[in-house]
Design an enzyme around this catalytic site. Structure first.
Site, short mmCIF file in Angstrom:
data_model
loop_
_atom_site.label_atom_id
_atom_site.label_comp_id
_atom_site.label_asym_id
_atom_site.label_seq_id
_atom_site.Cartn_x
_atom_site.Cartn_y
_atom_site.Cartn_z
N ASN A 1 1.75 5.08 7.16
CA ASN A 1 1.31 3.81 6.59
C ASN A 1 2.01 2.60 7.21
O ASN A 1 1.46 1.51 7.21
CB ASN A 1 1.56 3.83 5.08
CG ASN A 1 1.49 2.47 4.47
OD1 ASN A 1 0.42 1.90 4.30
ND2 ASN A 1 2.64 1.90 4.13
N VAL B 1 10.23 3.49 12.07
CA VAL B 1 9.27 4.34 12.80
C VAL B 1 9.29 4.10 14.30
O VAL B 1 8.79 4.94 15.06
CB VAL B 1 7.84 4.17 12.25
CG1 VAL B 1 7.74 4.60 10.81
CG2 VAL B 1 7.32 2.75 12.45
N TYR C 1 -3.53 -7.01 17.04
CA TYR C 1 -3.56 -6.18 15.84
C TYR C 1 -4.80 -5.29 15.82
O TYR C 1 -4.72 -4.09 15.54
CB TYR C 1 -3.53 -7.07 14.58
CG TYR C 1 -3.63 -6.29 13.29
CD1 TYR C 1 -2.51 -5.66 12.76
CD2 TYR C 1 -4.83 -6.21 12.59
CE1 TYR C 1 -2.59 -4.95 11.56
CE2 TYR C 1 -4.91 -5.51 11.40
CZ TYR C 1 -3.80 -4.87 10.90
OH TYR C 1 -3.88 -4.16 9.72
N ASP D 1 11.30 3.80 4.94
CA ASP D 1 11.14 2.36 5.12
C ASP D 1 12.36 1.82 5.84
O ASP D 1 13.47 2.34 5.66
CB ASP D 1 10.96 1.67 3.77
CG ASP D 1 10.17 0.37 3.88
OD1 ASP D 1 9.04 0.31 3.36
OD2 ASP D 1 10.67 -0.58 4.51
N ILE E 1 0.83 -1.20 0.00
CA ILE E 1 0.00 0.00 0.00
C ILE E 1 0.87 1.26 0.00
O ILE E 1 0.58 2.23 -0.70
CB ILE E 1 -0.95 -0.02 1.20
CG1 ILE E 1 -2.04 -1.09 1.01
CG2 ILE E 1 -1.59 1.36 1.42
CD1 ILE E 1 -2.94 -1.30 2.22
N LEU F 1 2.28 -8.40 2.04
CA LEU F 1 1.99 -8.88 3.39
C LEU F 1 0.83 -9.88 3.37
O LEU F 1 0.88 -10.91 4.04
CB LEU F 1 1.67 -7.70 4.31
CG LEU F 1 1.34 -8.05 5.78
CD1 LEU F 1 2.46 -8.86 6.41
CD2 LEU F 1 1.07 -6.79 6.58
#
Length: 270
Positions: A89, A63, A154, A40, A21, A191
């Protein structure tokens, strides 16, 4: 507005931008005239996009590390002089787990990636987004609202992303900064492919994922990217919204009890 000028002159940061995505969102913003910083923690995908797409800059960063996020923001400003949009994202979906199979350490790690990483970059970017009257787009998930089997940690992280989006939208409205989120359903990404491959029957897993949508297919990263472009460039009177990109997966009634669940049939229903 014509392709190539829809977001011309704007500077966008996309986390997790090296594949799936995130890569779709990078492409959409570049096609719309923006300069895009790809964040990334894996180098191969980000470098490949940087080589392919003019107007992009890849910064290897994680991140979950505040120091990396500080460098990401400072380098963006050094290279381009402004910041107009942050697309949070980066995220991860663990393999299916029953609650007793999860661990506190695993949950903490997932929170670091899926929630606290968004918080950290957002906090560091806000002073610059306020100057540009920019916007933030958080990638959440449909399951944050409807739940998901064997995914309690999650689901908790994504529900928090959606809630944080609404709270930030309220706080930042006084500065003219809009904050929205996109909640995708089943999007065919690397993924998703990896999770399917780890299932006992990958073909059956993909079929179930496909049949979950009334439209009869999974979505594509480009379709999530189109929603992100809308929120960034045209949705000037939208803040605090959750935009579902799901193929209608949340609609209607359907079988919810899994095999082995005790089922009680009412006497008069026979």
């Amino acid at each position: 507005m014509a392709t190539g000028t829809r977001y011309a002159g704007k500077v966008v940061v996309v986390t997790g931008g090296g594949r799936g995505i995130g890569a779709g969102i990078v492409r959409a913003f570049v096609d719309s005239g923006a300069q895009v910083v790809i964040c990334d923690k894996e180098e191969s995908g980000g470098r490949a996009l940087e080589r392919e797409l003019p107007g992009t800059l890849f910064i290897l960063s994680d991140v979950t590390k505040e120091a990396d996020m500080r460098v990401l923001v400072s380098e963006t400003l050094r290279q381009f002089g402004r910041l107009d949009c942050v697309v949070n994202n980066a995220g991860y979906h663990p393999p299916p787990q029953w609650p007793e199979e999860t661990s506190l350490q695993g949950f903490r790690q997932l929170l670091e990636v899926n929630l606290l990483g968004m918080y950290t970059l957002t906090k560091l970017a806000l002073p610059h987004l306020r100057k540009s009257k920019g916007n933030i787009i958080n990638i959440s998930s449909l399951v944050g609202a409807i739940g998901q089997l064997q995914a309690v940690t999650y689901v908790a992280t994504k529900g928090a992303v959606t809630a944080m989006t609404k709270a930030l939208a309220l706080d930042e409205s006084r500065h003219g900064v809009r904050v929205n989120c996109i909640s995708p359903g089943n999007i065919w990404t690397p993924l998703w492919q990896e999770l399917a491959a780890a299932a006992p029957d990958p073909k059956a897993e993909i079929k179930e994922g496909t049949l979950a949508q009334p439209l009869g297919r999974m979505g594509q990263p480009a379709e999530v990217a189109a929603a992100a472009m809308f929120l960034a460039s045209e949705a000037s009177f939208c803040t605090g919204i959750e935009l579902l990109v799901t193929g209608g997966a949340e609609l209607g009634y359907g079988r919810k009890a899994s095999p082995g669940t005790p089922v009680k049939v009412l006497p008069d229903a026979c």
